[in-house]
Design an enzyme around this catalytic site. Structure first.
Site, PDB file in Angstrom:
ATOM      1  N   ALA A 182      10.072   2.250  -1.130  1.00  8.44           N
ATOM      2  CA  ALA A 182      10.001   3.156  -2.416  1.00  8.44           C
ATOM      3  C   ALA A 182      10.893   4.075  -2.378  1.00  8.44           C
ATOM      4  O   ALA A 182      11.807   4.294  -3.365  1.00  8.44           O
ATOM      5  CB  ALA A 182       8.483   3.803  -2.476  1.00  8.44           C
ATOM      6  N   GLY A 227       6.475   0.917   5.893  1.00  7.62           N
ATOM      7  CA  GLY A 227       7.235   0.039   5.327  1.00  7.62           C
ATOM      8  C   GLY A 227       7.421   0.282   3.824  1.00  7.62           C
ATOM      9  O   GLY A 227       8.413   0.392   3.180  1.00  7.62           O
ATOM     10  N   CYS A 228       6.071   0.407   3.185  1.00  2.78           N
ATOM     11  CA  CYS A 228       6.211   0.721   1.841  1.00  2.78           C
ATOM     12  C   CYS A 228       6.893   1.966   1.380  1.00  2.78           C
ATOM     13  O   CYS A 228       7.566   2.156   0.208  1.00  2.78           O
ATOM     14  CB  CYS A 228       4.748   0.654   1.345  1.00  2.78           C
ATOM     15  N   THR A 229       6.764   2.985   2.123  1.00  3.22           N
ATOM     16  CA  THR A 229       7.422   4.223   1.756  1.00  3.22           C
ATOM     17  C   THR A 229       9.110   4.166   1.940  1.00  3.22           C
ATOM     18  O   THR A 229       9.640   4.695   1.289  1.00  3.22           O
ATOM     19  CB  THR A 229       6.790   5.155   3.046  1.00  3.22           C
ATOM     20  N   LYS A 286       0.876  -1.154  -0.025  1.00  3.66           N
ATOM     21  CA  LYS A 286      -0.043   0.012  -0.139  1.00  3.66           C
ATOM     22  C   LYS A 286       0.883   1.389   0.043  1.00  3.66           C
ATOM     23  O   LYS A 286       1.782   1.539   1.001  1.00  3.66           O
ATOM     24  CB  LYS A 286      -0.848   0.032   1.365  1.00  3.66           C
TER      25      LYS A 286
END
Length: 158
Positions: free
Chosen positions: A53, A48-50, A43
């Protein structure tokens, strides 16, 4: 995530055609002749995804020097991806897979348990695909903060 199956190294990477954060269409075939690092994440704008990325964004020039195109994929909308790109200053392509076309083809849509609740979702997974469209590396159960550096090291030592 017991019995977490992934696509195997040496198999042909499934084709896909998906829109990016600007609404432009991308297919795996567009990148023939280059290596493609395809990472699936749950998401936009989550911690974590940030981290993952931003790690890929910081290393994007080094991936490019090594002939590797970085593509992130989640089931978030084009608009969500655009906000994520702008908020984080991302310098690579993120693809929107709202219909789960690539997510299911790459076998990353799995049952997940979170605080005892079971639901379906994207399991963080990274694939490296060679110039001919064959999977040459497959990493499941990826640690978001470590993945970009781990994959860059792999690419630089090939």
């Amino acid at each position: 995530m017991e019995g977490y199956d992934m696509l195997e190294v040496g198999t042909k990477a499934p084709s896909f055609t998906l829109p990016d954060q600007n609404g432009d269409m991308h297919s795996l075939e567009d990148y023939r002749g280059k290596k493609v690092l395809l990472y699936f994440y749950p998401k936009d704008n989550t911690p974590g995804c940030t981290k993952q990325a931003c790690g890929y964004s910081e290393r994007a020039p080094k991936f490019e020097e090594n002939g590797v195109v970085v593509l992130g994929i989640s089931k978030d909308s084009i608009a969500s991806h655009k906000r994520f790109e702008e908020k984080q200053g991302l310098s690579f392509t993120i693809l929107s897979d709202t219909e789960l076309e690539a997510i299911q083809a790459y076998d990353v849509w799995k049952e997940k348990k979170n605080f005892g609740k079971v639901s379906m979702g994207v399991v963080r997974t990274t694939y490296l695909i060679d110039e001919e469209g064959v999977i040459i590396e497959a990493n499941g159960k990826v640690k978001a903060a470590e993945d970009p550096e781990k994959m860059l090291n792999l690419v630089e030592n090939m």
